[in-house]
Design an enzyme around this catalytic site. Structure first.
Site, mmCIF file in Angstrom:
data_model
loop_
_atom_site.group_PDB
_atom_site.id
_atom_site.type_symbol
_atom_site.label_atom_id
_atom_site.label_comp_id
_atom_site.label_asym_id
_atom_site.label_seq_id
_atom_site.Cartn_x
_atom_site.Cartn_y
_atom_site.Cartn_z
ATOM 1 N N ASN A 34 -15.399 3.280 -3.931
ATOM 2 C CA ASN A 34 -15.911 4.594 -3.538
ATOM 3 C C ASN A 34 -15.316 5.753 -4.327
ATOM 4 O O ASN A 34 -15.940 6.803 -4.433
ATOM 5 C CB ASN A 34 -15.720 4.807 -2.033
ATOM 6 N N GLU B 267 -4.005 0.992 2.110
ATOM 7 C CA GLU B 267 -4.824 2.050 2.701
ATOM 8 C C GLU B 267 -6.134 1.397 3.126
ATOM 9 O O GLU B 267 -6.846 0.828 2.297
ATOM 10 C CB GLU B 267 -5.082 3.180 1.699
ATOM 11 N N CYS C 10 -12.996 7.128 3.274
ATOM 12 C CA CYS C 10 -12.162 6.717 4.403
ATOM 13 C C CYS C 10 -11.730 7.898 5.248
ATOM 14 O O CYS C 10 -11.318 7.730 6.392
ATOM 15 C CB CYS C 10 -10.949 5.932 3.907
ATOM 16 N N GLU D 78 0.941 7.314 -0.531
ATOM 17 C CA GLU D 78 0.453 7.463 -1.891
ATOM 18 C C GLU D 78 0.458 8.936 -2.283
ATOM 19 O O GLU D 78 0.497 9.825 -1.438
ATOM 20 C CB GLU D 78 -0.972 6.899 -2.010
#
Length: 483
Positions: free
Chosen positions: A155, A253, A287, A464
Site C-alpha cells: 500500500n 506493524e 493502516c 519505526e
C-alpha cells in the site's frame, strides 16, 4: 533509468549483480487491467539464501564504515527520489492505484526519509558515564544489529521500504529487501536507485517472490539478525513465533481499526473533511484509516447527511486521470474482500447509507464506490480491519461513551477526535489507547521524522521512523575500562 509508461522486467539484486529468477510473475495496472506494468523475476529459497549470505559477508566492512560515507549514500538516494518524484509517482499510481497527487507525495516523502537518516548517520549517540568504582570508565555505544530482513507491504511501496531501509543502512546494517508481489516495479525502481548510490556489493539486496519462499527464508535463516515486517496480523504473528524462537529481533506493524470521534462542539465541516480524508483517500488502503466514525448523538444525523453528500460527489476513477479523488482497489482479491464485508454488514443488520457497489469505468479496473454504514459495536464491520473504502458510524451518548467505544478494539494504532474543547482534546490524548493521536486532523497522515507505531495487536517491538528507529536497528554495548 526512466520509468514512464513502459512495461519492464525487474530482476533481483544479489551481491551487487542483477539476477534473473527461477520463475516470473506479472503486475498489472488496477486502473486498467489490460495493461501489464511489469513481468518480474521471482526468487526461490536458494536465491533468497544467496542474498542473505551476501549481506552477511558484507556486514563486517559496512558496519565499520565511515558515518560520512553512509550519510553521503543516503543523501544521494534521497536527492534522486525527490528529483524524480513525478516520474516515479506515475509508476506508483500505475502499479498500486493510488491517485497521482498522492503517489507523487509518497515518493517525495520517501526522499525526505532518506535525507533525514543521512543526517542521523552522523548523529549516532553514545554516552560516557561515571562508574560507581574508583578509576573505572564506562561508555555506552550503539552498534548495528546485523543483517536485517525487510518485508514490505503493497500500500505504500516507496515510503514504507524507505523508512525501513534508510535507518538500517544509516546505522551500519546490511539489508535483504522483499517488496510485495503486487508492486515489484516500485520495489525494483527504489532498489535501482540504491544500487547506484556507492554501496559495496552485498550491503543492499533485493529479492522478489512469495512469502512462502522468500519471506519464510528470511524469517527462518540463522544469519538474519533482525526482521522488520509490515502487513497483516496473521502473518505478523507467524513471523513473531518463528523468528523469536531463534532469538532474532522482530519489529511488526500490523494494521488498525482506527476511531475518529466527532463531538457535538466540533467544527462540522472540518470533521467531515477529516472523516472523508481519513476513511476514503488512498482508497481506504491505509493502516491508519479511520474506519470507525464515532459521532456524538446530538450531531449524529447531520454528520451522516453531510458525509453522504460528500461521498456522492467523490470522483472515483483512473488513478492517473486529473481530478480523480479515489482510485481503484489494488487487485481483484482485495476488491472481493471489500465487497464481501459490505455484504456481511448488510446481513448483520447494519444500516446502509451509501455506496459499496462495484463500478464500471471507461477502462476495466477494480473500482468500487465508497461505502458507509450505520453500525453497532458488535458488528464485524466495526471490529475487523477491512483495508478498503468502507467505514461505519457508531452513535455515542456523550464524550465518555465515545472514548469507551474508541478504545473497545483489539487494535491500537491511531485514534482521532474532532472538538473545539481543549479540555476534551487533552483528556483524549492522554486516555486513547493508541500509539498515535490526532486532534482535528485525519487519522491517516503522519510526519516522517517522528515515531510511528501502535499498541495491542497493531504493533510489536520498538517504533519505526525518526530517532526512535535506532532502538530497533542498533544494539547497545556497555564498555568498562580501568583508567
Amino acid at each position: 533509468m526512466k520509468f514512464g509508461d513502459m512495461q519492464y522486467t525487474p530482476r533481483h539484486l544479489i551481491n551487487g549483480r542483477w539476477e534473473t529468477g527461477t520463475t516470473t510473475g506479472v503486475s498489472t495496472n488496477p486502473s486498467d487491467t489490460r495493461e501489464v506494468v511489469a513481468e518480474f523475476a521471482r526468487a526461490d529459497r536458494n536465491q533468497a539464501e544467496q542474498a542473505i549470505r551476501a549481506a552477511a559477508d558484507a556486514l563486517p566492512h559496512w558496519s565499520q564504515s565511515n558515518p560520512q560515507r553512509r550519510a553521503d549514500v543516503l543523501d544521494m538516494v534521497g536527492s534522486e527520489l525527490l528529483a524524480r518524484r513525478d516520474e516515479l509517482g506515475a509508476l506508483l499510481a500505475r502499479e498500486e492505484g493510488k491517485t497521482l497527487p498522492e503517489a507523487v507525495a509518497e515518493v517525495a516523502r520517501s526522499g525526505q526519509i532518506f535525507k533525514f537518516f543521512a543526517g542521523e548517520a552522523l548523529r549516532i549517540p553514545g554516552e560516557i558515564m561515571a562508574s560507581v568504582r574508583q578509576g573505572v570508565q564506562v561508555d555506552v555505544t550503539r552498534e548495528p544489529v546485523g543483517v536485517v530482513g525487510i518485508i514490505a507491504p503493497w500500500n505504500f511501496p516507496f515510503a514504507i521500504p524507505a523508512w525501513k531501509i534508510a535507518p538500517a543502512l544509516a546505522y551500519g546494517n546490511t539489508v535483504v529487501f522483499k517488496p510485495a508481489e503486487l508492486v515489484p516495479a516500485c520495489g525494483w525502481a527504489l532498489a535501482e536507485i540504491i544500487s547506484r548510490s556507492g554501496l559495496p556489493a552485498g550491503v543492499f539486496n533485493l529479492v522478489m517472490g512469495s512469502g512462502r519462499e522468500v519471506g519464510q527464508t528470511l524469517v527462518d535463516h540463522s544469519l538474519v539478525n533482525a526482521l522488520s515486517f509490515t502487513g497483516s496480523v496473521s502473518t505478523g504473528e507467524r513471523i513473531l513465533r518463528a523468528a523469536t524462537a531463534r532469538r532474532a529481533k522482530v519489529q511488526l506493524e500490523m494494521g488498525g481499526k482506527n476511531p475518529l470521534i466527532v463531538l457535538a462542539d466540533a467544527d462540522m465541516e472540518q470533521a467531515i473533511d477529516c472523516a472523508l480524508n481519513g476513511s476514503y483517500f488512498s482508497t481506504g488502503q491505509r493502516c491508519t484509516a479511520s474506519s470507525r466514525l464515532i459521532v456524538e448523538a446530538r450531531v449524529h444525523d447531520i454528520f451522516v447527511d453531510k458525509l453522504r453528500e460528500r461521498l456522492a460527489a467523490l470522483k472515483v476513477g483512473h488513478a492517473l486521470e486529473r481530478g480523480t479523488e479515489m482510485g481503484p482497489v489494488v487487485d481483484s482479491t482485495q476488491l472481493d474482500q471489500d465487497l464481501g464485508y459490505v455484504e456481511i454488514a448488510r446481513n448483520e443488520g447494519a444500516e446502509h447509507i451509501w455506496g459499496g457497489e462495484r463500478l464500471e469505468r471507461p477502462t476495466p479496473g477494480h473500482y468500487m464506490s465508497p461505502a458507509l454504514f450505520l453500525a453497532q459495536p458488535e458488528h464485524r464491520i466495526a471490529r475487523e480491519e477491512i483495508f478498503g473504502p468502507v467505514a461505519c458510524v457508531l452513535r455515542a451518548d456523550d464524550y465518555d461513551h465515545a472514548l469507551a467505544l474508541a478504545n473497545d478494539t483489539p487494535y491500537g494504532l491511531c485514534a482521532g477526535i474532532c472538538t473545539t474543547s481543549l479540555k476534551r482534546a487533552m483528556h483524549f490524548k492522554r486516555h486513547a489507547v493508541a500509539g498515535m493521536t490526532m486532534v482535528n486532523l485525519p487519522t491517516a497522515g503522519v510526519d516522517f521524522h517522528v515515531p510511528f507505531g501502535g499498541r495491542k495487536e497493531s504493533s510489536h517491538g520498538s517504533r519505526e521512523q525518526g530517532r526512535y528507529a535506532a532502538e530497533f536497528y542498533t544494539t547497545v554495548k556497555t564498555g568498562y575500562m580501568l583508567a
